[in-house]
Scaffold this active site. Structure first.
Site, PDB file in Angstrom:
ATOM      1  N   LYS A   1      14.718  37.019  72.723  1.00 20.09           N
ATOM      2  CA  LYS A   1      14.092  35.718  72.949  1.00 20.09           C
ATOM      3  C   LYS A   1      13.721  35.037  71.641  1.00 20.09           C
ATOM      4  O   LYS A   1      13.828  33.826  71.519  1.00 20.09           O
ATOM      5  CB  LYS A   1      12.848  35.885  73.827  1.00 20.09           C
TER       6      LYS A   1
ATOM      7  N   ARG B   1      18.906  49.038  76.754  1.00 22.14           N
ATOM      8  CA  ARG B   1      18.972  47.579  76.731  1.00 22.14           C
ATOM      9  C   ARG B   1      20.409  47.130  76.872  1.00 22.14           C
ATOM     10  O   ARG B   1      21.316  47.793  76.360  1.00 22.14           O
ATOM     11  CB  ARG B   1      18.533  47.066  75.357  1.00 22.14           C
TER      12      ARG B   1
ATOM     13  N   GLU C   1       7.372  38.851  79.466  1.00 21.23           N
ATOM     14  CA  GLU C   1       6.381  38.120  78.692  1.00 21.23           C
ATOM     15  C   GLU C   1       6.805  36.649  78.723  1.00 21.23           C
ATOM     16  O   GLU C   1       7.955  36.343  78.395  1.00 21.23           O
ATOM     17  CB  GLU C   1       6.370  38.649  77.247  1.00 21.23           C
TER      18      GLU C   1
END
Ligand code: ATP
Ligand code: MG
Length: 569
Positions: A270, A260, A36
């Site tokens: 982020k 992750r 994204e």
């Protein structure tokens, strides 16, 4: 690409092998990396990138870079550009570049198709009401009062949502699945929301935007992605991913989840990294303390080291945490092979060789890289006045301190054996300069009579030294898990006040006067350093990439590495 750590097999690879065996996708392997564009990529993304591109490469497949740009308010072109630069820098090239927003028309058509099939409806509940109706893990949800609208009514309302007749948040399009499903993601998930926002690519064309769950699988399917890897938090979304694909009867991409990456002393989110930038705890996304790809690039990490690290940690089905020391280990291992050596003194102490002629300059041979014979040798000037590290001299040496001290003989790297004869001090009893004598017969560092010295220290000729700024970094956070905070505080309370130390008086050998930005060196005995973009000709600025001490090697010795996980067992 240079030498890589061997790719250890993993469960994703096994799934792909199985799909190849059963010919599920006609022998094709196609992946995508779907960031994204709402921030800079970080080392966690590098793990996903290495998997997405690495597995496709291994099976001669394809990988797309797809920007998952369905959330217009947080996305920016700056991020789109940095992400492309970072993927390339890591050593990967995508086959095609796509944007989820390329598919907005198709996704809208599919939504209409689902409405016509009685599988989607327009709801008037607010976000809060939807949450309330949704139920909990132990309680089933309730049907929305609008769930049974007619197809015609739904088509009309959805069309009007698209035309912009309704304000933000007033209506949604929802999939009609099962409000009693044990999986909350299947309790009539929202497919579209109304958002009158400017989009970085589609401008003002749309005021309804698809949700991640409605856009992601269909985007995969449109691109004929065979294996769609994502992180574990999407495991519970997989039934929904499959539901849309089945209802629409489109290409059956397969979602596979993996763990992750979490690193000790590091945050990989982020949103939090953006907060560090916006609140100026760091100097931008590429601050060398940041775990962003641009930060670690500026710091001096190599793409090879990052790829080797990612290959070595592998993937699993449970989230854990990897030692930061392990990443640093791979950085050292790679830089040791490729970084030319140089001499630099960070905290200079003046040494005068009293018996060395005043204006004489000797050009000594220095080895550029003992790990790489082809790197050759260079000349380093030697003269009467030198700098050594303050740490390499003790007037009253403790036990087992073998470096320079009164009466002690040591070797100057590539130079001569010198013996300390006296010190000059100020009124505060601080040593200002050290006087020595040298043995002219020891040029190159060895005594013809074979006498031994216990220590070799580095040095720089004062008359030839280049003044430099050197930035030394510690971890950005003091806690292994920076998210562990006291009540009422946030992660910034764990910031390390000593994460950056600026040394302005460093002295470098003259070959380092005007390094190329990004050039990496081993400063002998000190660590690896990388020339920063803030450098000016004749006045370089260096970042310490990593110190020489390898704590990981010690940990590893104590606890053998499990090949699947790469962390101490
Ligand atoms: P963040 O929470 O930092 O915003 P994200 O998952 O929302 O991360 P995306 O841009 O959506 O970030 O991620 C693109 C891809 O990278 C996804 O497939 C995601 O699963 C993967 N990814 C993100 N963070 C990590 C991580 N720490 N370890 C491994 N993969 C990751
Ligand atoms: Mg995200």
């Amino acid at each position: 690409m240079t030498e890589q750590a061997p790719i250890t097999s993993n469960f994703i690879r096994e799934i792909i092998l199985e799909d190849l065996k059963t010919n599920k996708y006609q022998g094709r392997v196609q992946t995508r990396f779907p960031p994204e564009p709402n921030g800079y990529l970080h080392i966690g993304h590098a793990k996903a990138i290495c998997l997405d591109f690495g597995l496709a490469d291994e099976f001669k497949g394809h990988t797309n870079l797809r920007f998952d740009d369905t959330n217009p308010s947080k996305e920016e072109t700056e991020y789109v550009e940095s992400i492309q630069q970072d993927v390339k820098w890591l050593g990967f090239q995508w086959d095609s570049l796509f944007y989820a927003s390329d598919y907005f028309d198709q996704l809208y058509e599919w939504a209409v198709q689902l409405i016509k099939a009685g599988k989607a409806y327009v709801d008037d509940l607010s976000a809060d009401q939807i949450r309330e109706y949704r139920g909990t893990l132990t309680q089933p949800g309730r049907n929305s009062p609008h769930r049974d609208r007619s197809v015609e009514q739904n088509l009309d309302l959805f069309e009007r949502m698209k035309r912009g007749e309704f304000p933000d948040g007033s209506r949604t399009l929802r999939a009609k699945i099962d409000m009693a499903s044990p999986n909350l993601n299947l309790r009539d998930p929202v497919m579209y929301r109304i958002l009158h926002a400017h989009h970085h690519r589609t401008g003002d064309k749309w005021c309804i935007y698809p949700m991640y769950d409605y856009a992601h699988g269909q985007s995969d399917s449109l691109e004929k992605v065979t294996h769609s890897m994502c992180t574990l938090e999407f495991e519970d979304h997989r039934p929904l991913y499959n539901w849309f694909i089945e209802q629409l009867g489109i290409f059956p991409s397969r979602q596979i989840e993996f763990d992750r990456l979490n690193l000790t002393y590091t945050l990989l989110s982020k949103r939090k990294l953006l907060q560090l930038v916006e609140e100026r705890h760091v100097n931008g996304w590429d601050d060398p303390r940041m775990p962003t790809i641009s930060g670690i690039r500026r710091r001096g990490y190599t793409p090879e080291a990052i790829r080797n690290f990612c290959n070595s940690i592998g993937v699993s089905k449970t989230n854990g945490s990897i030692e930061l020391a392990m990443l640093e280990h791979f950085v050292r291992e790679d830089l040791n092979k490729r970084a030319p050596r140089a001499m630099a003194v960070l905290r200079p102490l003046k040494v005068v060789i009293d018996n060395y002629p005043e204006h004489k300059v000797d050009e000594l041979d220095a080895i550029n890289n003992p790990e790489d014979a082809s790197a050759g040798i260079r000349k380093v000037p030697f003269s009467r006045v030198l700098y050594i590290e303050q740490d390499d001299f003790r007037e009253n040496p403790p036990k087992q301190y073998y470096r320079l001290s009164p009466g002690r003989e040591v070797r100057l790297r590539y130079g001569y054996l010198i013996t300390c004869t006296s010190v000059v001090k100020n009124e505060k009893d601080e040593v200002l300069e050290v006087h020595c004598s040298y043995d002219p017969a020891t040029r190159g560092g060895n005594a013809p009579d074979g006498r031994k010295v216990k220590s070799t220290i580095h040095w720089v000729s004062a008359a030839h030294a280049v003044d430099a700024e050197v930035r030394i970094y510690e971890t950005l956070f003091t806690k292994e898990d920076p998210n562990q905070v006291e009540l009422g505080k946030d992660f910034t309370s764990n910031l390390n006040p000593n994460s950056l130390e600026i040394i302005r008086e460093a002295k470098l050998e003259p070959s380092l006067a005007t390094p190329q930005v990004g050039a990496r060196y081993q400063f002998e005995r000190l660590g690896y350093f990388c020339a920063d973009p803030d450098s000016k000709p004749g006045h370089p600025v260096f970042n310490r990439t990593v110190a020489l001490k390898d704590t990981w090697a010690k940990i590893e010795k104590k606890a053998p590495v499990d090949p699947g996980r790469g962390r101490p067992a």
